[in-house]
Design a protein around this motif. Structure first.
Motif, PDB file in Angstrom:
ATOM      1  N   ALA A 262       2.043   3.245 -14.837  1.00 36.13           N
ATOM      2  CA  ALA A 262       1.720   3.311 -16.280  1.00 36.13           C
ATOM      3  C   ALA A 262       0.294   3.468 -16.616  1.00 36.13           C
ATOM      4  O   ALA A 262      -0.133   4.229 -17.522  1.00 36.13           O
ATOM      5  N   LEU A 263      -0.604   3.203 -15.624  1.00 34.95           N
ATOM      6  CA  LEU A 263      -1.938   3.286 -15.857  1.00 34.95           C
ATOM      7  C   LEU A 263      -2.611   4.480 -15.300  1.00 34.95           C
ATOM      8  O   LEU A 263      -3.724   4.997 -15.491  1.00 34.95           O
ATOM      9  N   GLY A 264      -1.507   5.528 -14.734  1.00 36.60           N
ATOM     10  CA  GLY A 264      -1.842   6.643 -14.305  1.00 36.60           C
ATOM     11  C   GLY A 264      -2.919   6.740 -12.973  1.00 36.60           C
ATOM     12  O   GLY A 264      -3.578   7.513 -12.772  1.00 36.60           O
ATOM     13  N   VAL A 265      -2.831   5.729 -12.359  1.00 36.70           N
ATOM     14  CA  VAL A 265      -3.538   5.701 -11.103  1.00 36.70           C
ATOM     15  C   VAL A 265      -3.032   6.671  -9.913  1.00 36.70           C
ATOM     16  O   VAL A 265      -1.789   6.742  -9.694  1.00 36.70           O
ATOM     17  N   GLN A 266      -3.787   7.443  -9.582  1.00 35.98           N
ATOM     18  CA  GLN A 266      -3.394   8.438  -8.566  1.00 35.98           C
ATOM     19  C   GLN A 266      -3.862   8.316  -7.135  1.00 35.98           C
ATOM     20  O   GLN A 266      -3.275   8.656  -6.108  1.00 35.98           O
ATOM     21  N   SER A 267      -5.179   7.617  -7.097  1.00 35.16           N
ATOM     22  CA  SER A 267      -5.687   7.300  -5.726  1.00 35.16           C
ATOM     23  C   SER A 267      -6.710   6.141  -5.756  1.00 35.16           C
ATOM     24  O   SER A 267      -7.078   5.908  -7.014  1.00 35.16           O
ATOM     25  N   GLY A 268      -6.996   5.684  -4.722  1.00 34.45           N
ATOM     26  CA  GLY A 268      -7.873   4.533  -4.741  1.00 34.45           C
ATOM     27  C   GLY A 268      -7.573   3.225  -4.948  1.00 34.45           C
ATOM     28  O   GLY A 268      -6.490   2.748  -4.682  1.00 34.45           O
ATOM     29  N   PHE A 269      -8.616   2.402  -4.678  1.00 34.68           N
ATOM     30  CA  PHE A 269      -8.569   0.766  -4.881  1.00 34.68           C
ATOM     31  C   PHE A 269      -8.484   0.511  -6.237  1.00 34.68           C
ATOM     32  O   PHE A 269      -8.957   0.762  -7.111  1.00 34.68           O
ATOM     33  N   VAL A 270      -7.275  -0.504  -6.493  1.00 33.40           N
ATOM     34  CA  VAL A 270      -7.181  -1.153  -7.669  1.00 33.40           C
ATOM     35  C   VAL A 270      -7.073  -2.586  -7.708  1.00 33.40           C
ATOM     36  O   VAL A 270      -6.239  -2.950  -6.992  1.00 33.40           O
ATOM     37  N   ARG A 271      -7.603  -3.398  -8.414  1.00 34.61           N
ATOM     38  CA  ARG A 271      -7.497  -4.737  -8.683  1.00 34.61           C
ATOM     39  C   ARG A 271      -6.804  -5.152  -9.890  1.00 34.61           C
ATOM     40  O   ARG A 271      -7.476  -4.800 -10.946  1.00 34.61           O
ATOM     41  N   CYS A 272      -5.688  -5.984  -9.733  1.00 34.17           N
ATOM     42  CA  CYS A 272      -4.999  -6.448 -10.922  1.00 34.17           C
ATOM     43  C   CYS A 272      -5.060  -7.827 -10.916  1.00 34.17           C
ATOM     44  O   CYS A 272      -4.839  -8.599 -10.100  1.00 34.17           O
ATOM     45  N   ARG A 273      -5.392  -8.374 -12.308  1.00 33.49           N
ATOM     46  CA  ARG A 273      -5.108  -9.961 -12.399  1.00 33.49           C
ATOM     47  C   ARG A 273      -3.988 -10.073 -13.288  1.00 33.49           C
ATOM     48  O   ARG A 273      -3.907  -9.474 -14.240  1.00 33.49           O
TER      49      ARG A 273
END
Length: 336
Positions: A262-273
């Protein structure tokens, strides 16, 4: 968590140069981890006049091979990066998310769509994106006006969080139960948002009871360009690493994969709380599209190794190497 190990002497390394945008707080972690994998790092910094007041004395670690000062427009920066033959452009911190995506787009490298960059760096935009994709989210309002926030909270008739919209602000959310508390939290965070982010927009959202979790993930394009997402680790609110065999781990992981899409993440690191309120499934509180290491050991968003997120991010940037996780069983990357 079994981390990918750096190549031993005599073994093939992963060639490549990674451009890290605005790495003002990484203490050289990105450059160190990329170097362990046989790659090289250059830093892209922002001109002094473009930095929010809180970053006036910010410095970039000496570990980077070169520093490229970004100038208005992309042409000069893109030209310098092409000379290095960069294989990835990643944000080194909150100030680098938007510019990293624009540079990656110009260079034809993996990265989020610059047109939707706000989803990956603004709490208000994140809630709206999840709602549009019919992914469970917290009801919230993004606004510049205190009066509007107070009116919204009165209508909700429940406790609320007050927090800066931009993820560049380091001030956490404050739980407010009365109008006076909302006004106090707003004024404090509004000033901080201006100093730390240069963006005074605020978010007021429903307070979510229940357990909270921090989820780390990495993403990269699959063979046909469709992104593959992998949840690398989940921490409970007290900083304990959750076992991958737990039912809660699977539930939170599957929810996170929907969030990343939904956030459109294509690559890389993501931290979700995320929070998990009673009688309901997980809901996202905020997401950050960059690793972070301040705070030291034992923090629930870092675990025992404060630089662990950079290790995963480095492997994701140099995507010739797979990221592996420990656990009761192998969990492959999952496509949306």
């Amino acid at each position: 968590m079994t981390l990918p190990t750096p190549p031993a002497p005599g073994l093939p390394t992963v060639p490549g140069t990674v451009a890290v945008v605005a790495p003002y707080a990484d203490r050289g972690a990105y450059a160190h981890e990329i170097g362990r994998l046989g790659g090289m790092c250059v830093a892209v910094t922002l001109p002094d006049l473009a930095l929010p007041p809180a970053y006036a004395s910010a410095a970039v670690a000496d570990d980077y091979r070169d520093r490229i000062v970004h100038t208005p427009g992309l042409r000069h920066t893109v030209k310098r990066l092409r000379r290095y033959g960069v294989c990835a452009v990643v944000p080194g911190g909150p100030l680098g998310v938007q510019l990293a995506e624009r540079l990656a787009h110009q260079l034809g490298l993996p990265g989020g769509d610059p047109a939707t960059s706000l989803r990956r760096r603004d709490r208000g935009a994140q809630a709206a994106a999840l709602a549009a994709y019919q992914v469970s989210a917290v009801d919230s309002l993004r606004t510049l006006r205190l009066s509007q926030a107070v009116q919204w909270a009165r209508f909700r008739q429940k406790s609320v969080y007050v927090v800066a919209a931009a993820d560049t602000s380091v001030r956490g959310a404050r739980v407010c139960r009365t109008t006076a508390e909302i006004r106090s939290a707003w004024r404090e965070r509004y000033r901080a948002a201006h100093e730390e982010a240069g963006e005074p927009a605020m978010v007021i959202q429903d307070y979510v009871p229940g357990s909270q979790y921090v989820v780390h993930s990495v993403s990269r394009p699959g063979p046909d360009g469709i992104p593959e997402h992998l949840v690398t680790e989940i921490y409970s609110g007290d900083g304990q690493l959750m076992g991958r065999g737990a039912l809660a781990h699977r539930t939170i992981s599957l929810y996170t994969l929907r969030v990343l899409t939904a956030l459109g993440v294509q690559s890389g690191f993501v931290r979700c709380r995320a929070a998990w309120p009673p009688g309901r499934g997980p809901v996202l509180l905020a997401a950050r599209a960059y690793p972070h290491a301040s705070g030291g050991p034992g923090r629930p968003d870092l675990g025992a190794d404060p630089f662990r997120p950079y290790r995963y991010a480095a492997h994701s940037a140099l995507s010739a190497l797979p990221v592996t996780c420990h656990g009761d069983s192998h969990v492959p990357a999952v496509r949306p």
